[in-house]
Enzyme design. Structure first.
Site, PDB file in Angstrom:
ATOM      1  N   TYR A  39       4.992  11.838   0.919  1.00  0.00           N
ATOM      2  CA  TYR A  39       3.920  12.711   0.326  1.00  0.00           C
ATOM      3  C   TYR A  39       3.384  13.661   1.313  1.00  0.00           C
ATOM      4  O   TYR A  39       3.135  14.721   1.104  1.00  0.00           O
ATOM      5  CB  TYR A  39       2.805  11.537  -0.176  1.00  0.00           C
ATOM      6  N   ARG A  51      -6.015   4.172  -6.487  1.00  0.00           N
ATOM      7  CA  ARG A  51      -6.743   4.761  -5.667  1.00  0.00           C
ATOM      8  C   ARG A  51      -8.142   3.786  -5.480  1.00  0.00           C
ATOM      9  O   ARG A  51      -8.634   3.275  -6.572  1.00  0.00           O
ATOM     10  CB  ARG A  51      -6.899   6.129  -6.207  1.00  0.00           C
ATOM     11  N   THR A 104     -14.087  -0.437   7.358  1.00  0.00           N
ATOM     12  CA  THR A 104     -14.953   0.840   8.276  1.00  0.00           C
ATOM     13  C   THR A 104     -14.264   2.140   7.979  1.00  0.00           C
ATOM     14  O   THR A 104     -14.888   3.159   8.647  1.00  0.00           O
ATOM     15  CB  THR A 104     -15.051   0.353   9.651  1.00  0.00           C
ATOM     16  N   PHE A 139     -12.149  -0.095  -7.545  1.00  0.00           N
ATOM     17  CA  PHE A 139     -13.363  -0.719  -7.372  1.00  0.00           C
ATOM     18  C   PHE A 139     -14.089  -0.799  -8.572  1.00  0.00           C
ATOM     19  O   PHE A 139     -14.730  -1.819  -8.973  1.00  0.00           O
ATOM     20  CB  PHE A 139     -14.127   0.100  -6.401  1.00  0.00           C
ATOM     21  N   GLN A 141     -10.457   8.199   9.190  1.00  0.00           N
ATOM     22  CA  GLN A 141     -11.606   8.817   8.749  1.00  0.00           C
ATOM     23  C   GLN A 141     -11.060  10.325   7.826  1.00  0.00           C
ATOM     24  O   GLN A 141      -9.795  10.604   8.221  1.00  0.00           O
ATOM     25  CB  GLN A 141     -12.134   9.178   9.933  1.00  0.00           C
ATOM     26  N   ARG A 142     -11.933  10.513   6.945  1.00  0.00           N
ATOM     27  CA  ARG A 142     -11.594  11.856   6.516  1.00  0.00           C
ATOM     28  C   ARG A 142     -12.820  12.567   6.002  1.00  0.00           C
ATOM     29  O   ARG A 142     -13.411  11.937   5.292  1.00  0.00           O
ATOM     30  CB  ARG A 142     -10.500  11.765   5.444  1.00  0.00           C
TER      31      ARG A 142
HETATM   32  P1  NAD Z   1      -2.054  12.498 -11.498  1.00  0.00           P
HETATM   33  O1  NAD Z   1      -0.775  11.634 -10.913  1.00  0.00           O
HETATM   34  O2  NAD Z   1      -2.814  12.156 -12.275  1.00  0.00           O
HETATM   35  O3  NAD Z   1      -1.114  13.803 -11.747  1.00  0.00           O
HETATM   36  C1  NAD Z   1       0.094  14.219 -11.335  1.00  0.00           C
HETATM   37  C2  NAD Z   1       0.860  14.946 -12.497  1.00  0.00           C
HETATM   38  O4  NAD Z   1       1.916  15.387 -12.129  1.00  0.00           O
HETATM   39  C3  NAD Z   1       1.118  13.841 -13.759  1.00  0.00           C
HETATM   40  O5  NAD Z   1       0.616  14.277 -14.984  1.00  0.00           O
HETATM   41  C4  NAD Z   1       2.435  13.287 -13.429  1.00  0.00           C
HETATM   42  O6  NAD Z   1       3.103  12.954 -14.564  1.00  0.00           O
HETATM   43  C5  NAD Z   1       3.076  14.738 -13.017  1.00  0.00           C
HETATM   44  N1  NAD Z   1       4.220  14.785 -12.474  1.00  0.00           N
HETATM   45  C6  NAD Z   1       4.622  14.005 -11.295  1.00  0.00           C
HETATM   46  N2  NAD Z   1       5.881  14.072 -11.194  1.00  0.00           N
HETATM   47  C7  NAD Z   1       6.189  15.081 -11.866  1.00  0.00           C
HETATM   48  C8  NAD Z   1       7.807  16.025 -11.862  1.00  0.00           C
HETATM   49  N3  NAD Z   1       8.457  15.499 -11.256  1.00  0.00           N
HETATM   50  N4  NAD Z   1       7.783  16.849 -12.913  1.00  0.00           N
HETATM   51  C9  NAD Z   1       6.659  17.333 -13.762  1.00  0.00           C
HETATM   52  N5  NAD Z   1       5.493  16.463 -13.557  1.00  0.00           N
HETATM   53  C10 NAD Z   1       5.253  15.565 -12.698  1.00  0.00           C
HETATM   54  O7  NAD Z   1      -2.736  13.005  -9.686  1.00  0.00           O
HETATM   55  P2  NAD Z   1      -3.673  13.931  -9.634  1.00  0.00           P
HETATM   56  O8  NAD Z   1      -4.711  13.290  -9.076  1.00  0.00           O
HETATM   57  O9  NAD Z   1      -4.276  14.709 -11.005  1.00  0.00           O
HETATM   58  O10 NAD Z   1      -3.025  14.992  -8.623  1.00  0.00           O
HETATM   59  C11 NAD Z   1      -2.740  16.347  -9.111  1.00  0.00           C
HETATM   60  C12 NAD Z   1      -2.169  17.262  -7.863  1.00  0.00           C
HETATM   61  O11 NAD Z   1      -3.418  17.086  -6.873  1.00  0.00           O
HETATM   62  C13 NAD Z   1      -1.187  16.375  -7.119  1.00  0.00           C
HETATM   63  O12 NAD Z   1      -0.256  17.293  -6.809  1.00  0.00           O
HETATM   64  C14 NAD Z   1      -1.972  15.774  -5.933  1.00  0.00           C
HETATM   65  O13 NAD Z   1      -0.777  15.769  -4.917  1.00  0.00           O
HETATM   66  C15 NAD Z   1      -2.912  16.688  -5.608  1.00  0.00           C
HETATM   67  N6  NAD Z   1      -3.894  15.993  -4.929  1.00  0.00           N
HETATM   68  C16 NAD Z   1      -4.885  15.243  -5.698  1.00  0.00           C
HETATM   69  C17 NAD Z   1      -6.100  14.479  -5.244  1.00  0.00           C
HETATM   70  C18 NAD Z   1      -6.816  13.552  -5.573  1.00  0.00           C
HETATM   71  O14 NAD Z   1      -7.800  13.078  -4.911  1.00  0.00           O
HETATM   72  N7  NAD Z   1      -6.806  13.612  -6.995  1.00  0.00           N
HETATM   73  C19 NAD Z   1      -5.989  14.667  -3.632  1.00  0.00           C
HETATM   74  C20 NAD Z   1      -5.175  15.654  -2.818  1.00  0.00           C
HETATM   75  C21 NAD Z   1      -4.116  16.208  -3.450  1.00  0.00           C
HETATM   76  N1  UDP Z   2      -8.597   1.222  -0.515  1.00  0.00           N
HETATM   77  C1  UDP Z   2      -9.059  -0.210  -0.588  1.00  0.00           C
HETATM   78  N2  UDP Z   2      -9.141  -0.908  -1.660  1.00  0.00           N
HETATM   79  C2  UDP Z   2      -8.468  -0.583  -2.841  1.00  0.00           C
HETATM   80  C3  UDP Z   2      -7.632   0.702  -2.667  1.00  0.00           C
HETATM   81  C4  UDP Z   2      -7.789   1.568  -1.572  1.00  0.00           C
HETATM   82  O1  UDP Z   2      -9.755  -0.287   0.319  1.00  0.00           O
HETATM   83  O2  UDP Z   2      -8.311  -1.302  -3.760  1.00  0.00           O
HETATM   84  C5  UDP Z   2      -8.883   2.078   0.777  1.00  0.00           C
HETATM   85  C6  UDP Z   2      -7.421   2.614   1.276  1.00  0.00           C
HETATM   86  O3  UDP Z   2      -6.631   1.738   2.230  1.00  0.00           O
HETATM   87  C7  UDP Z   2      -7.878   3.930   1.936  1.00  0.00           C
HETATM   88  C8  UDP Z   2      -9.098   4.387   1.060  1.00  0.00           C
HETATM   89  O4  UDP Z   2      -9.314   3.148   0.332  1.00  0.00           O
HETATM   90  O5  UDP Z   2      -8.460   3.344   3.196  1.00  0.00           O
HETATM   91  C9  UDP Z   2      -8.644   5.563   0.256  1.00  0.00           C
HETATM   92  O6  UDP Z   2      -7.481   4.993  -0.604  1.00  0.00           O
HETATM   93  P1  UDP Z   2      -6.910   5.968  -1.708  1.00  0.00           P
HETATM   94  O7  UDP Z   2      -5.519   5.261  -2.012  1.00  0.00           O
HETATM   95  O8  UDP Z   2      -7.963   6.122  -2.855  1.00  0.00           O
HETATM   96  O9  UDP Z   2      -6.628   7.425  -1.030  1.00  0.00           O
HETATM   97  P2  UDP Z   2      -5.943   7.968   0.355  1.00  0.00           P
HETATM   98  O10 UDP Z   2      -5.966   6.709   1.197  1.00  0.00           O
HETATM   99  O11 UDP Z   2      -4.903   8.544   0.019  1.00  0.00           O
HETATM  100  O12 UDP Z   2      -6.979   8.667   0.852  1.00  0.00           O
END
Ligand code: NAD
Ligand code: UDP
Length: 311
Positions: free
Chosen positions: A143, A184, A206, A189, A273-274
């Site tokens: 990813y 996620r 933490t 939660f 952290q983020r």
């Molecule tokens: P999501 O999984 O709900 O949405 C992704 C969508 O893409 C889905 O509808 C899935 O079916 C479609 N998809 C996946 N692979 C595909 C393919 N090969 N061809 C066509 N469609 C495909 O996730 P989301 O949270 O809505 O994320 C949307 C975008 O935002 C993603 O690119 C993700 O990386 C980015 N993003 C999201 C977050 C977040 O916190 N939600 C954070 C960082 C980046």
């Molecule tokens: N996490 C957790 N319990 C869960 C799912 C995720 O403690 O049931 C933690 C995970 O290890 C990470 C943070 O929550 O530290 C955020 O995770 P998420 O998958 O939502 O997003 P990302 O790690 O991609 O930021």
């Protein structure tokens, strides 16, 4: 305008389709339904300005459009790690095909990049100038590196072909229409608390994240896409920073019930952290988040409560 949204049936994509339709645009929503659901966009089917196409972005696509938002890619670690080779292909080929189309029809093209390009950051909070600390061979690399090479392609199309690009780096976003089994942390939660199960904290809890409500994020997307000159990358996220323990306690307090907290092993390469530095978004896009975690969680809990009751 006619606008293509790849990944339009997903969590963020469905909110974007809705908002852009409401603003009077024609929308082509393209999705392969890996993590997207028809249910997310079913309420848009009656709108004559809305079109749904089942297609995989790893194969080329052609539409006469003015703008392209490339969102197609699974976003939650369990989903993107399910078939990691496919995840890298989706990121790379999806970006390449979006850019190829943009070049051919003269469209502006937007890439949904991620705070994951910063990896496990040594700089805190993260400004766009920070180059990141990503393990290229770890379990998150499909990813993280997929998104990093997508950014590379975007900026090479910009330099080589003057393609009009916009790149956003999204920090953890939550809200209605996340999948209940998405994996996620916010959805986990809330669903665990609503079902009376224990909340699963990975590691000691933490580690921190900054959570942005979906409506704020979509507003940032549209501001960046329509900015006359800013290519990005621009961070969009809510700088409020919480440990996973704090999040779990907040959800427990809001939902009530018998759930407790249980601790499970921390997955590999999990960032400690983020938190976004949003100075650029504030300055150039006039954007700042408006929904605090407390309020956004209420709306998300209500969504999952209804969903779980419907079965
Ligand atoms: P999501 O999984 O709900 O949405 C992704 C969508 O893409 C889905 O509808 C899935 O079916 C479609 N998809 C996946 N692979 C595909 C393919 N090969 N061809 C066509 N469609 C495909 O996730 P989301 O949270 O809505 O994320 C949307 C975008 O935002 C993603 O690119 C993700 O990386 C980015 N993003 C999201 C977050 C977040 O916190 N939600 C954070 C960082 C980046
Ligand atoms: N996490 C957790 N319990 C869960 C799912 C995720 O403690 O049931 C933690 C995970 O290890 C990470 C943070 O929550 O530290 C955020 O995770 P998420 O998958 O939502 O997003 P990302 O790690 O991609 O930021």
């Amino acid at each position: 305008m006619r606008i293509l949204i790849t990944g339009g049936a997903g969590f963020l994509g469905s909110h974007l389709c809705e908002r852009l339709l409401r603003e009077g645009n024609e929308i082509i929503c393209l999705d392969n339904f890996f993590t997207g659901r028809k249910r997310n966009i079913a309420h848009l089917f009656g709108d004559s300005n809305f079109e749904l196409v089942r297609h995989d972005v790893t194969n080329p696509f052609h539409f006469e459009v003015d703008q392209i938002y490339n969102l197609a890619c699974p976003a939650s670690p369990p989903h993107y790690q399910h078939n990691p080779i496919k995840t890298t292909k989706t990121s790379f080929l999806g970006a390449m095909h979006s850019l190829g189309l943009a070049k051919r029809v003269g469209a502006r093209v937007f890439q949904a990049s991620t705070s994951e390009v910063y990896g496990d950051p040594e700089v805190h909070p993260q400004p766009e100038s920070y180059k990141g600390s990503v393990n290229p061979i770890g379990i998150r690399a499909c990813y993280d590196e997929g998104k990093r090479v997508a950014e590379t392609l975007f900026f090479d199309y910009y330099r080589q072909h003057q393609t009009e690009i916009r790149v956003v780096r999204i920090f953890n976003t939550y809200g209605p229409r996340m999948l209940p089994d998405d994996g996620r942390v916010v959805s986990n939660f809330i669903v665990q608390a609503l079902s009376g199960k224990d909340l699963t904290i990975y590691g000691d809890g933490t580690q921190t994240r900054s959570f942005c409500y979906v409506d704020d994020l979509i507003d940032g997307f549209i501001r960046l896409m329509n900015h006359p000159a800013q290519t990005g990358p621009v961070n969009i996220g809510n700088p409020g920073e919480f440990t996973m323990l704090q999040l779990a306690e907040l959800v427990l307090k809001k939902v009530g019930g018998p759930s407790k907290i249980t601790f499970l092993p921390l997955p590999g390469d999990d960032p400690k952290q983020r938190k976004p530095d949003i100075t650029l978004a504030q300055k150039d896009l006039g954007w700042a988040p408006t929904v605090e975690l407390d309020k956004g969680l209420d709306a998300t809990i209500e969504y999952f409560d209804t969903l779980l009751k419907e079965g």
